[in-house]
Design a protein around this motif. Sequence first.
Motif, PDB file in Angstrom:
ATOM      1  N   VAL A 245      23.656  22.920 -16.347  1.00 49.12           N
ATOM      2  CA  VAL A 245      24.855  22.762 -15.864  1.00 49.12           C
ATOM      3  C   VAL A 245      25.756  23.251 -16.533  1.00 49.12           C
ATOM      4  O   VAL A 245      26.117  22.789 -17.880  1.00 49.12           O
ATOM      5  N   THR A 246      26.529  24.251 -16.153  1.00 49.45           N
ATOM      6  CA  THR A 246      27.722  24.773 -16.913  1.00 49.45           C
ATOM      7  C   THR A 246      29.098  24.163 -16.684  1.00 49.45           C
ATOM      8  O   THR A 246      29.184  23.608 -15.632  1.00 49.45           O
ATOM      9  N   TYR A 247      29.446  23.917 -18.049  1.00 51.13           N
ATOM     10  CA  TYR A 247      30.607  23.084 -17.985  1.00 51.13           C
ATOM     11  C   TYR A 247      31.786  23.907 -17.195  1.00 51.13           C
ATOM     12  O   TYR A 247      31.962  24.809 -17.042  1.00 51.13           O
ATOM     13  N   GLY A 248      32.256  22.874 -16.523  1.00 48.98           N
ATOM     14  CA  GLY A 248      33.393  23.391 -15.447  1.00 48.98           C
ATOM     15  C   GLY A 248      32.839  23.479 -14.108  1.00 48.98           C
ATOM     16  O   GLY A 248      33.733  23.911 -13.327  1.00 48.98           O
ATOM     17  N   THR A 249      31.939  23.288 -13.712  1.00 48.12           N
ATOM     18  CA  THR A 249      31.175  23.528 -12.428  1.00 48.12           C
ATOM     19  C   THR A 249      31.819  22.206 -11.622  1.00 48.12           C
ATOM     20  O   THR A 249      31.566  21.037 -11.719  1.00 48.12           O
ATOM     21  N   ILE A 250      32.474  22.626 -10.305  1.00 48.20           N
ATOM     22  CA  ILE A 250      33.296  21.802  -9.468  1.00 48.20           C
ATOM     23  C   ILE A 250      32.683  21.670  -8.317  1.00 48.20           C
ATOM     24  O   ILE A 250      32.729  20.398  -7.657  1.00 48.20           O
ATOM     25  N   CYS A 251      32.152  22.560  -7.564  1.00 52.38           N
ATOM     26  CA  CYS A 251      31.659  22.681  -6.206  1.00 52.38           C
ATOM     27  C   CYS A 251      30.130  23.089  -6.357  1.00 52.38           C
ATOM     28  O   CYS A 251      29.542  24.014  -6.987  1.00 52.38           O
ATOM     29  N   MET A 252      29.509  22.353  -5.463  1.00 54.45           N
ATOM     30  CA  MET A 252      28.225  22.492  -5.163  1.00 54.45           C
ATOM     31  C   MET A 252      27.890  22.298  -3.324  1.00 54.45           C
ATOM     32  O   MET A 252      28.765  21.615  -3.007  1.00 54.45           O
TER      33      MET A 252
ATOM     34  N   LYS B 262      35.684  26.837  -9.967  1.00 59.65           N
ATOM     35  CA  LYS B 262      35.982  27.079  -8.740  1.00 59.65           C
ATOM     36  C   LYS B 262      35.724  26.073  -7.477  1.00 59.65           C
ATOM     37  O   LYS B 262      34.817  25.567  -7.576  1.00 59.65           O
ATOM     38  N   TRP B 263      36.756  25.789  -6.758  1.00 64.05           N
ATOM     39  CA  TRP B 263      36.695  24.559  -5.909  1.00 64.05           C
ATOM     40  C   TRP B 263      36.007  25.162  -4.551  1.00 64.05           C
ATOM     41  O   TRP B 263      36.149  26.293  -4.202  1.00 64.05           O
TER      42      TRP B 263
ATOM     43  N   GLU C  51      24.114  29.817   6.529  1.00 61.98           N
ATOM     44  CA  GLU C  51      25.300  29.180   6.821  1.00 61.98           C
ATOM     45  C   GLU C  51      25.585  27.694   6.157  1.00 61.98           C
ATOM     46  O   GLU C  51      24.560  27.162   5.564  1.00 61.98           O
ATOM     47  N   GLY C  52      26.697  27.594   5.770  1.00 59.71           N
ATOM     48  CA  GLY C  52      27.316  26.473   5.176  1.00 59.71           C
ATOM     49  C   GLY C  52      26.887  25.025   5.782  1.00 59.71           C
ATOM     50  O   GLY C  52      27.351  25.315   7.215  1.00 59.71           O
ATOM     51  N   VAL C  53      26.251  24.170   5.224  1.00 59.88           N
ATOM     52  CA  VAL C  53      26.085  22.734   5.884  1.00 59.88           C
ATOM     53  C   VAL C  53      26.935  21.736   5.420  1.00 59.88           C
ATOM     54  O   VAL C  53      27.607  21.175   6.253  1.00 59.88           O
ATOM     55  N   ALA C  54      27.087  21.647   3.975  1.00 60.34           N
ATOM     56  CA  ALA C  54      28.211  21.039   3.319  1.00 60.34           C
ATOM     57  C   ALA C  54      28.485  21.327   2.286  1.00 60.34           C
ATOM     58  O   ALA C  54      27.724  21.943   1.590  1.00 60.34           O
ATOM     59  N   SER C  55      29.459  20.737   1.643  1.00 61.49           N
ATOM     60  CA  SER C  55      29.856  21.101   0.282  1.00 61.49           C
ATOM     61  C   SER C  55      30.625  19.718  -0.269  1.00 61.49           C
ATOM     62  O   SER C  55      30.885  18.970   0.573  1.00 61.49           O
ATOM     63  N   VAL C  56      30.568  19.671  -1.522  1.00 61.49           N
ATOM     64  CA  VAL C  56      31.132  18.503  -2.431  1.00 61.49           C
ATOM     65  C   VAL C  56      31.780  19.066  -3.781  1.00 61.49           C
ATOM     66  O   VAL C  56      31.216  19.798  -4.174  1.00 61.49           O
ATOM     67  N   ASN C  57      33.213  18.730  -3.859  1.00 63.21           N
ATOM     68  CA  ASN C  57      33.750  18.922  -5.352  1.00 63.21           C
ATOM     69  C   ASN C  57      33.642  17.762  -6.130  1.00 63.21           C
ATOM     70  O   ASN C  57      33.272  16.495  -5.900  1.00 63.21           O
ATOM     71  N   ILE C  58      33.706  18.133  -7.120  1.00 62.89           N
ATOM     72  CA  ILE C  58      33.769  17.212  -8.316  1.00 62.89           C
ATOM     73  C   ILE C  58      34.455  15.819  -8.170  1.00 62.89           C
ATOM     74  O   ILE C  58      34.322  14.895  -8.543  1.00 62.89           O
ATOM     75  N   ASP C  59      35.742  16.324  -7.328  1.00 64.11           N
ATOM     76  CA  ASP C  59      36.340  15.025  -7.231  1.00 64.11           C
ATOM     77  C   ASP C  59      35.988  13.996  -5.835  1.00 64.11           C
ATOM     78  O   ASP C  59      36.626  12.939  -5.383  1.00 64.11           O
ATOM     79  N   GLY C  60      34.823  14.401  -5.330  1.00 62.29           N
ATOM     80  CA  GLY C  60      34.157  13.743  -4.259  1.00 62.29           C
ATOM     81  C   GLY C  60      34.507  14.249  -2.840  1.00 62.29           C
ATOM     82  O   GLY C  60      34.065  13.663  -1.821  1.00 62.29           O
ATOM     83  N   THR C  61      35.464  15.063  -2.933  1.00 65.08           N
ATOM     84  CA  THR C  61      35.884  15.701  -1.393  1.00 65.08           C
ATOM     85  C   THR C  61      34.843  16.351  -0.958  1.00 65.08           C
ATOM     86  O   THR C  61      34.170  17.050  -1.463  1.00 65.08           O
ATOM     87  N   THR C  62      34.562  16.311   0.413  1.00 66.47           N
ATOM     88  CA  THR C  62      33.314  16.724   1.132  1.00 66.47           C
ATOM     89  C   THR C  62      33.639  17.378   2.224  1.00 66.47           C
ATOM     90  O   THR C  62      35.023  17.254   2.775  1.00 66.47           O
TER      91      THR C  62
END
Length: 126
Positions: free
Chosen positions: A27-34, A102-103, A46-57
Amino acid sequence: QVQLVESGGGSVQAGGSLSLSCAASRVTYGTICMAWFRQVPGEEREGVASVNIDGTTDYADSVKGRFTISQDKAKNTLYLQMNSLKPEDTAMYYCAAKSPFKWCSWPITSTDFPYWGQGTQVTVSS
């Protein structure tokens, strides 16, 4: 570079549940969004769901209230809990990560994600 490996797909009857996992290594340092995407043959991913490192979905309207995305930062693992599955959820499911720092903002598009897993098949029968 980031390596992603999905697991947990399978076949289930409509109304059932499945849980997908995505183990991330290097995992690259600074990965924010998966995120989770899905694709059926002949259609765009198609996008199904996303999550940022701060927990926002965020979720696609078609899965809101049924799917839950989560992450275990200590284990570098992304999850997708899928409940009340429908035949139209049948697809190959992929996890993906954005470039560092990248968020995610909805809607997500596959071209914004450089890192991908190999996919895991989910089949829902009626």
